[in-house]
Design a protein around this motif. Structure first.
Motif, PDB file in Angstrom:
ATOM      1  N   PRO A  90       0.813  -1.218   0.000  1.00 61.24           N
ATOM      2  CA  PRO A  90       0.000   0.000   0.000  1.00 61.24           C
ATOM      3  C   PRO A  90       0.847   1.268   0.000  1.00 61.24           C
ATOM      4  O   PRO A  90       0.348   2.355  -0.301  1.00 61.24           O
ATOM      5  CB  PRO A  90      -0.783  -0.095   1.321  1.00 61.24           C
ATOM      6  N   GLU A  91       2.141   1.136   0.340  1.00 59.26           N
ATOM      7  CA  GLU A  91       3.036   2.300   0.370  1.00 59.26           C
ATOM      8  C   GLU A  91       4.467   1.785   0.300  1.00 59.26           C
ATOM      9  O   GLU A  91       4.719   0.596   0.546  1.00 59.26           O
ATOM     10  CB  GLU A  91       2.777   3.151   1.624  1.00 59.26           C
ATOM     11  N   GLY A  92       5.412   2.698  -0.020  1.00 61.13           N
ATOM     12  CA  GLY A  92       6.751   2.219  -0.364  1.00 61.13           C
ATOM     13  C   GLY A  92       7.816   2.283   0.716  1.00 61.13           C
ATOM     14  O   GLY A  92       8.888   1.675   0.563  1.00 61.13           O
ATOM     15  N   THR A  93       7.561   3.016   1.801  1.00 64.21           N
ATOM     16  CA  THR A  93       8.645   3.270   2.752  1.00 64.21           C
ATOM     17  C   THR A  93       8.995   2.046   3.606  1.00 64.21           C
ATOM     18  O   THR A  93      10.180   1.720   3.776  1.00 64.21           O
ATOM     19  CB  THR A  93       8.271   4.464   3.660  1.00 64.21           C
ATOM     20  N   ALA A  94       7.967   1.370   4.143  1.00 60.91           N
ATOM     21  CA  ALA A  94       8.235   0.196   4.973  1.00 60.91           C
ATOM     22  C   ALA A  94       8.971  -0.896   4.162  1.00 60.91           C
ATOM     23  O   ALA A  94       9.953  -1.475   4.662  1.00 60.91           O
ATOM     24  CB  ALA A  94       6.940  -0.333   5.594  1.00 60.91           C
TER      25      ALA A  94
ATOM     26  N   PHE B 251      -1.229  -0.229  -3.783  1.00 58.65           N
ATOM     27  CA  PHE B 251      -2.603  -0.740  -3.814  1.00 58.65           C
ATOM     28  C   PHE B 251      -3.311  -0.368  -2.519  1.00 58.65           C
ATOM     29  O   PHE B 251      -2.819  -0.692  -1.429  1.00 58.65           O
ATOM     30  CB  PHE B 251      -2.593  -2.264  -3.958  1.00 58.65           C
ATOM     31  N   ARG B 252      -4.430   0.321  -2.643  1.00 57.74           N
ATOM     32  CA  ARG B 252      -5.202   0.673  -1.443  1.00 57.74           C
ATOM     33  C   ARG B 252      -6.682   0.519  -1.753  1.00 57.74           C
ATOM     34  O   ARG B 252      -7.161   1.069  -2.749  1.00 57.74           O
ATOM     35  CB  ARG B 252      -4.938   2.133  -1.018  1.00 57.74           C
ATOM     36  N   TYR B 253      -7.362  -0.209  -0.874  1.00 58.16           N
ATOM     37  CA  TYR B 253      -8.794  -0.405  -1.073  1.00 58.16           C
ATOM     38  C   TYR B 253      -9.512   0.836  -0.545  1.00 58.16           C
ATOM     39  O   TYR B 253      -9.817   0.927   0.630  1.00 58.16           O
ATOM     40  CB  TYR B 253      -9.260  -1.667  -0.352  1.00 58.16           C
ATOM     41  N   GLU B 254      -9.714   1.812  -1.428  1.00 57.08           N
ATOM     42  CA  GLU B 254     -10.380   3.055  -1.029  1.00 57.08           C
ATOM     43  C   GLU B 254     -11.603   3.246  -1.911  1.00 57.08           C
ATOM     44  O   GLU B 254     -11.716   2.642  -2.973  1.00 57.08           O
ATOM     45  CB  GLU B 254      -9.448   4.243  -1.243  1.00 57.08           C
ATOM     46  N   ARG B 255     -12.509   4.128  -1.486  1.00 55.96           N
ATOM     47  CA  ARG B 255     -13.670   4.430  -2.313  1.00 55.96           C
ATOM     48  C   ARG B 255     -13.184   5.288  -3.484  1.00 55.96           C
ATOM     49  O   ARG B 255     -12.678   6.381  -3.284  1.00 55.96           O
ATOM     50  CB  ARG B 255     -14.723   5.181  -1.500  1.00 55.96           C
TER      51      ARG B 255
ATOM     52  N   ARG C 134      -8.473   9.431  -6.760  1.00 55.13           N
ATOM     53  CA  ARG C 134      -8.296   8.354  -5.775  1.00 55.13           C
ATOM     54  C   ARG C 134      -8.661   7.032  -6.426  1.00 55.13           C
ATOM     55  O   ARG C 134      -9.821   6.818  -6.787  1.00 55.13           O
ATOM     56  CB  ARG C 134      -9.173   8.609  -4.552  1.00 55.13           C
ATOM     57  N   THR C 135      -7.662   6.184  -6.579  1.00 53.91           N
ATOM     58  CA  THR C 135      -7.871   4.906  -7.255  1.00 53.91           C
ATOM     59  C   THR C 135      -7.400   3.781  -6.333  1.00 53.91           C
ATOM     60  O   THR C 135      -6.787   4.026  -5.309  1.00 53.91           O
ATOM     61  CB  THR C 135      -7.035   4.868  -8.558  1.00 53.91           C
ATOM     62  N   ARG C 136      -7.722   2.554  -6.700  1.00 49.08           N
ATOM     63  CA  ARG C 136      -7.314   1.431  -5.847  1.00 49.08           C
ATOM     64  C   ARG C 136      -5.920   0.935  -6.181  1.00 49.08           C
ATOM     65  O   ARG C 136      -5.348   0.144  -5.444  1.00 49.08           O
ATOM     66  CB  ARG C 136      -8.353   0.314  -5.962  1.00 49.08           C
TER      67      ARG C 136
ATOM     68  N   ALA D 113      11.345   8.808  -3.033  1.00 53.19           N
ATOM     69  CA  ALA D 113      12.771   8.726  -2.699  1.00 53.19           C
ATOM     70  C   ALA D 113      12.902   8.695  -1.186  1.00 53.19           C
ATOM     71  O   ALA D 113      12.099   9.310  -0.483  1.00 53.19           O
ATOM     72  CB  ALA D 113      13.533   9.912  -3.285  1.00 53.19           C
ATOM     73  N   GLU D 114      13.898   7.957  -0.710  1.00 54.00           N
ATOM     74  CA  GLU D 114      14.118   7.834   0.725  1.00 54.00           C
ATOM     75  C   GLU D 114      15.611   8.038   0.997  1.00 54.00           C
ATOM     76  O   GLU D 114      16.453   7.483   0.287  1.00 54.00           O
ATOM     77  CB  GLU D 114      13.716   6.430   1.239  1.00 54.00           C
ATOM     78  N   GLY D 115      15.908   8.820   2.024  1.00 54.32           N
ATOM     79  CA  GLY D 115      17.294   9.005   2.477  1.00 54.32           C
ATOM     80  C   GLY D 115      17.362   8.474   3.904  1.00 54.32           C
ATOM     81  O   GLY D 115      16.701   9.008   4.783  1.00 54.32           O
TER      82      GLY D 115
ATOM     83  N   VAL E  42      -0.792  16.547  10.001  1.00 60.88           N
ATOM     84  CA  VAL E  42      -0.334  15.376  10.770  1.00 60.88           C
ATOM     85  C   VAL E  42       0.032  14.186   9.883  1.00 60.88           C
ATOM     86  O   VAL E  42       0.835  13.372  10.236  1.00 60.88           O
ATOM     87  CB  VAL E  42      -1.385  14.946  11.831  1.00 60.88           C
ATOM     88  N   ARG E  43      -0.573  14.071   8.716  1.00 59.75           N
ATOM     89  CA  ARG E  43      -0.355  12.945   7.789  1.00 59.75           C
ATOM     90  C   ARG E  43      -0.841  11.623   8.372  1.00 59.75           C
ATOM     91  O   ARG E  43      -1.014  11.482   9.570  1.00 59.75           O
ATOM     92  CB  ARG E  43       1.101  12.854   7.329  1.00 59.75           C
ATOM     93  N   GLY E  44      -1.084  10.662   7.450  1.00 58.97           N
ATOM     94  CA  GLY E  44      -1.851   9.503   7.878  1.00 58.97           C
ATOM     95  C   GLY E  44      -1.109   8.249   8.296  1.00 58.97           C
ATOM     96  O   GLY E  44      -1.718   7.282   8.704  1.00 58.97           O
TER      97      GLY E  44
ATOM     98  N   ASP F 191       1.532   6.061  10.637  1.00 60.15           N
ATOM     99  CA  ASP F 191       1.968   6.168  12.039  1.00 60.15           C
ATOM    100  C   ASP F 191       3.478   6.312  12.220  1.00 60.15           C
ATOM    101  O   ASP F 191       3.939   6.649  13.295  1.00 60.15           O
ATOM    102  CB  ASP F 191       1.517   4.929  12.832  1.00 60.15           C
ATOM    103  N   TYR F 192       4.274   6.023  11.163  1.00 60.27           N
ATOM    104  CA  TYR F 192       5.722   6.042  11.389  1.00 60.27           C
ATOM    105  C   TYR F 192       6.322   7.444  11.435  1.00 60.27           C
ATOM    106  O   TYR F 192       7.485   7.609  11.784  1.00 60.27           O
ATOM    107  CB  TYR F 192       6.478   5.179  10.369  1.00 60.27           C
ATOM    108  N   TYR F 193       5.552   8.461  11.079  1.00 54.34           N
ATOM    109  CA  TYR F 193       6.158   9.790  10.971  1.00 54.34           C
ATOM    110  C   TYR F 193       6.626  10.362  12.302  1.00 54.34           C
ATOM    111  O   TYR F 193       5.989  10.185  13.345  1.00 54.34           O
ATOM    112  CB  TYR F 193       5.187  10.769  10.312  1.00 54.34           C
ATOM    113  N   THR F 194       7.765  11.044  12.240  1.00 53.14           N
ATOM    114  CA  THR F 194       8.322  11.778  13.387  1.00 53.14           C
ATOM    115  C   THR F 194       8.844  13.099  12.832  1.00 53.14           C
ATOM    116  O   THR F 194       9.146  13.207  11.640  1.00 53.14           O
ATOM    117  CB  THR F 194       9.529  11.042  13.996  1.00 53.14           C
TER     118      THR F 194
ATOM    119  N   ALA G 130      -3.846  16.577  -2.385  1.00 56.56           N
ATOM    120  CA  ALA G 130      -2.425  16.326  -2.120  1.00 56.56           C
ATOM    121  C   ALA G 130      -1.814  15.541  -3.273  1.00 56.56           C
ATOM    122  O   ALA G 130      -2.190  14.401  -3.526  1.00 56.56           O
ATOM    123  CB  ALA G 130      -2.261  15.554  -0.819  1.00 56.56           C
ATOM    124  N   VAL G 131      -0.881  16.173  -3.989  1.00 61.32           N
ATOM    125  CA  VAL G 131      -0.208  15.429  -5.061  1.00 61.32           C
ATOM    126  C   VAL G 131       0.959  14.612  -4.502  1.00 61.32           C
ATOM    127  O   VAL G 131       1.486  13.745  -5.182  1.00 61.32           O
ATOM    128  CB  VAL G 131       0.300  16.332  -6.207  1.00 61.32           C
ATOM    129  N   GLY G 132       1.343  14.908  -3.277  1.00 61.92           N
ATOM    130  CA  GLY G 132       2.434  14.145  -2.693  1.00 61.92           C
ATOM    131  C   GLY G 132       2.699  14.585  -1.275  1.00 61.92           C
ATOM    132  O   GLY G 132       2.154  15.587  -0.805  1.00 61.92           O
TER     133      GLY G 132
END
Ligand code: HAM
Length: 427
Positions: free
Chosen positions: A88-92, A119-123, A128-130, A137-139, A265-267, A269-272, A288-290
């Motif tokens: 569902p997301e790339g960071t983890a 992939f996200r099961y959203e309405r 907003r697509t599934r 990018a991650e540093g 706050v963003r959605g 839980d890992y954010y600090t 939000a484009v990003g």
């Protein structure tokens, strides 16, 4: 039209997904190349992780309280009985890969970039697509606020080069400690209980499970209450505050404009500490484009050493919708065919295959007709292909060993020996 089999069964793309067809697909390809090249020039090497992972990776990494994990995951048991989840997301996954292969034992920070499907099961709704394609990018491996600025400058520059002028919202949400975010959450929970009668029922339920998310509520009643809520930015500890000030200073050094949004706050839980989001107009609710942020505790949540990091993810579909909505002149990209070979007759068709191969081998984009169409039909295909040149091979040319070379921009036509076509086009 939908496909229908003899038994009446029809086929179409699953709800919330879509086919990206030419010419739009050229824009997708152009932007993904632009992004990955730009990220590479800043030292971010590409990474490709599997499209599915063990479900627990996201439960632990993204967080059991996040909506992504509680409501949106495509989770299934494979034939071996393992619980797997489509990414569902790339960071983890990137952090998992770093830890699994010990990349943190090499040079730090580890800098990686990706262009992968999420992939996200959203309405489903506009933007907003599934299934969506994310550029990220991650540093990883540094707490230095200059890394925050480097990452934010990179995503900002990409969005600007793509043709957008988004609003960059910036915040710091502190770190997991009683002296910092945990202390604030107690204050916030107290405030929310005080006003619980005015909150929507869904937001009331979040008080214990995920109180910070009440800032993201779309319910008017909750939004009104949250206007008076205590702000995290007034409660973060002095070291997070200093870090945030250094990030702002570094962004000013590189002339990246931002707006402080203490309610961001963003959605996940890992954010600090640093969090940011790019907002554009004209996209309706999905503005939000990003976005991105720091995740200094993610490695430890996955059983790794302390490995602070920061990154971003940009939704390509939303970027393109935003470009359309902005009314910016879209530079239509019509493919890479430079030469279209019009072949009349069997002999010419075989020569067309040979000539196209020769052109392609020398790095010139070429295409030709295989449907024995009329001259008129083939010329139409030639202009549709976006080619700058048409090479016409007829019986007469075959006999003489020449080709008629037509500049499709100026309509000028010359006759050249067949063997000189590639050199003439290149010149
Ligand atoms: P995110 O904010 O959940 O962050 O997603 C990043 C972007 O992906 C969104 O701003 C949006 O453009 C796009 N996006 C998300 N969900 C959808 C959807 N259902 N349909 C279309 N587009 C969507 C993350 O995923 C973090 N991993 C970003 C990050 C990287 N943070 C640190 N490093």
């Amino acid at each position: 039209m939908v496909c229908m089999a003899e038994d009446g069964k029809t086929f179409s793309a699953p709800k919330g997904t879509k086919d990206v067809l030419p010419p739009e697909s050229w824009r997708w390809q152009r932007l993904t190349r632009l992004a990955m090249d730009m990220f590479a020039k800043a030292g971010f090497a590409p990474i490709i992780t599997p499209d599915f992972e063990h479900t627990e990776l996201f439960e632990r990494g993204v967080g059991n309280q996040s909506e992504v994990v509680t409501k949106q995951m495509y989770t299934f048991a494979d034939r071996g009985g393992r619980s797997l989840t489509l990414r569902p997301e790339g960071t983890a996954p990137v952090m998992r890969a770093i830890l699994e292969h010990g990349l943190e034992r090499g040079a730090l920070p580890v800098k990686l970039a990706y262009c992968q499907t999420m992939f996200r099961y959203e309405r489903p709704q506009k933007g907003r697509t599934r299934q969506h394609l994310q550029l990220g990018a991650e540093g990883i491996g540094s707490e230095n606020p200059l890394l925050d600025a480097e990452i934010i400058e990179l995503s900002t520059r990409f969005l600007k080069t793509a043709g957008l002028d988004p609003l960059l919202l910036l915040n710091s949400i502190g770190h997991e400690d009683p002296s910092c975010r945990q202390g604030y959450i107690k204050v916030l929970v107290g405030f929310l209980y005080e006003h619980s009668a005015q909150l929507s029922s869904e937001d009331r339920q979040r008080i214990e499970t995920n109180p910070l998310r009440t800032f993201d509520s779309k319910e008017e009643r909750t939004v009104a209450v949250m206007r008076g809520a205590p702000l995290l930015s007034d409660h973060i500890c002095s070291s997070c505050r200093e870090h945030f000030e250094a990030v702002q200073g570094a962004l000013q050094d590189v002339e990246v404009r931002f707006e402080i949004e203490p309610r961001l706050v963003r959605g996940l839980d890992y954010y600090t500490r640093t969090t940011f989001e790019y907002q554009v107009e004209g996209l309706g609710a999905q503005s939000a484009v990003g976005g991105g942020g720091r995740y200094d505790g993610l490695s430890e949540a996955l059983g790794g050493p302390r490995l602070p990091g920061i990154g971003f993810g940009l939704g390509l579909g939303r970027i393109l919708l935003a470009l359309d909505a902005s009314g910016a002149a879209i530079n239509e990209f019509e493919g890479e065919v430079e030469v279209y070979i019009v072949a009349l007759g069997d002999r010419a068709e075989r020569a067309a295959l040979k000539l196209a191969t020769e052109l392609r081998r020398s790095g010139i984009g070429a295409d030709f007709d295989l449907m024995a169409r009329s001259m008129k039909g083939q010329m139409k295909d030639a202009s549709r292909s976006g080619a700058r040149w048409a090479v016409i091979l007829g019986e007469e040319e075959m006999t003489r060993g020449t080709a008629a070379l037509k500049n499709l921009g100026t309509s000028e036509q010359t006759s050249v020996p067949l063997g000189d076509v590639a050199a003439t086009v290149r010149a």
